[in-house]
Design an enzyme around this catalytic site. Sequence first.
Site, PDB file in Angstrom:
ATOM      1  N   ASP A   8       1.071  -1.105   0.146  1.00 29.59           N
ATOM      2  CA  ASP A   8       0.168  -0.053   0.404  1.00 29.59           C
ATOM      3  C   ASP A   8       1.314   1.114  -0.086  1.00 29.59           C
ATOM      4  O   ASP A   8       2.363   0.939  -0.148  1.00 29.59           O
ATOM      5  CB  ASP A   8      -0.447  -0.283   0.849  1.00 29.59           C
ATOM      6  CG  ASP A   8      -0.204   0.238   2.434  1.00 29.59           C
ATOM      7  OD1 ASP A   8       0.909   0.612   2.560  1.00 29.59           O
ATOM      8  OD2 ASP A   8      -1.044   0.212   3.849  1.00 29.59           O
ATOM      9  N   CYS A  65       3.243  -3.714   3.874  1.00 33.78           N
ATOM     10  CA  CYS A  65       2.206  -2.336   4.343  1.00 33.78           C
ATOM     11  C   CYS A  65       2.638  -1.330   5.951  1.00 33.78           C
ATOM     12  O   CYS A  65       4.296  -1.990   5.721  1.00 33.78           O
ATOM     13  CB  CYS A  65       0.770  -1.627   4.766  1.00 33.78           C
ATOM     14  SG  CYS A  65      -0.029  -3.334   5.980  1.00 33.78           S
ATOM     15  N   THR A  67       2.801  -2.022   9.038  1.00 34.63           N
ATOM     16  CA  THR A  67       3.132  -3.229   9.695  1.00 34.63           C
ATOM     17  C   THR A  67       3.331  -3.914   9.135  1.00 34.63           C
ATOM     18  O   THR A  67       3.858  -4.902  10.026  1.00 34.63           O
ATOM     19  CB  THR A  67       2.264  -2.971  10.496  1.00 34.63           C
ATOM     20  OG1 THR A  67       0.749  -3.357  10.307  1.00 34.63           O
ATOM     21  CG2 THR A  67       2.016  -1.450  11.860  1.00 34.63           C
ATOM     22  N   MET A  71      -1.788  -6.557   6.131  1.00 33.85           N
ATOM     23  CA  MET A  71      -1.632  -7.373   4.385  1.00 33.85           C
ATOM     24  C   MET A  71      -1.494  -8.687   5.057  1.00 33.85           C
ATOM     25  O   MET A  71      -2.940  -9.678   4.514  1.00 33.85           O
ATOM     26  CB  MET A  71       0.038  -7.162   3.952  1.00 33.85           C
ATOM     27  CG  MET A  71      -0.563  -5.455   3.347  1.00 33.85           C
ATOM     28  SD  MET A  71      -1.055  -6.365   1.624  1.00 33.85           S
ATOM     29  CE  MET A  71       0.045  -4.318   0.536  1.00 33.85           C
ATOM     30  N   HIS A  98       8.864 -24.582   8.834  1.00 37.54           N
ATOM     31  CA  HIS A  98       8.085 -25.934   9.301  1.00 37.54           C
ATOM     32  C   HIS A  98       6.746 -25.075   8.556  1.00 37.54           C
ATOM     33  O   HIS A  98       5.796 -25.942   8.561  1.00 37.54           O
ATOM     34  CB  HIS A  98       8.030 -24.531  10.615  1.00 37.54           C
ATOM     35  CG  HIS A  98       9.600 -25.355  11.973  1.00 37.54           C
ATOM     36  ND1 HIS A  98       9.151 -25.374  13.167  1.00 37.54           N
ATOM     37  CD2 HIS A  98      10.134 -25.136  11.390  1.00 37.54           C
ATOM     38  CE1 HIS A  98      10.559 -25.686  13.309  1.00 37.54           C
ATOM     39  NE2 HIS A  98      11.141 -25.450  12.493  1.00 37.54           N
ATOM     40  N   HIS A 134       6.034 -31.611   9.728  1.00 39.09           N
ATOM     41  CA  HIS A 134       5.366 -30.202   9.668  1.00 39.09           C
ATOM     42  C   HIS A 134       4.687 -30.269   8.527  1.00 39.09           C
ATOM     43  O   HIS A 134       3.571 -29.773   8.591  1.00 39.09           O
ATOM     44  CB  HIS A 134       6.713 -29.777   9.027  1.00 39.09           C
ATOM     45  CG  HIS A 134       7.534 -29.225   9.713  1.00 39.09           C
ATOM     46  ND1 HIS A 134       6.904 -28.540  11.198  1.00 39.09           N
ATOM     47  CD2 HIS A 134       8.928 -29.550  10.344  1.00 39.09           C
ATOM     48  CE1 HIS A 134       8.068 -28.100  12.005  1.00 39.09           C
ATOM     49  NE2 HIS A 134       9.262 -29.174  11.348  1.00 39.09           N
TER      50      HIS A 134
END
Length: 154
Positions: A8, A65, A67, A71, A98, A134
């Site tokens: 963004d 974005c 933070t 997203m 993992h 996993h």
Amino acid sequence: MKIALGTDHAGIRLKEEIMEVIRGLGHEVEDLGCGCSDSVDYPDYALPVCEKVVSGEADRGILICGTGIGMSIAANKVPGIRCALTHDVFSAKATREHNDSNVIALGERVVGPGLAAEIISAWLTTDFSQGERHVGRVNKIKAIEERYLKSEAR
Ligand code: RB5
């Protein structure tokens, strides 16, 4: 690999740095915006990147974005996407080994370009471990998707 990249308005500076890192590792990058600093809505840029990944047009996706949080939340709504919000190198490696994450989200307001480059480099060069436990856990994530996709169809 082919990497789809979206941001963004709060991620456009880091995007430029990340594109150099991706190309420097020998990968192809598709820039899916945004291309300007006007305020935009991060889900509008998460979705096209995730659609490229689930369709197989891109091998992996990178979302930026302010933070990384918005997203990553948006990306993880797309069936088939395993998006990791990651701001350290240890987690970048671990989420490939993992979780077989196919999208990574970063916050430009959280990490500087140097650390972001190390995170992206680690994430792009680490393989899924293929270990039985996993694989089983990732399959359980897929089963959750299946369950809720079915209930939505009712
Ligand atoms: C934009 O101001 C900001 O909210 C967005 O980039 C992101 O951090 C949301 O999670």
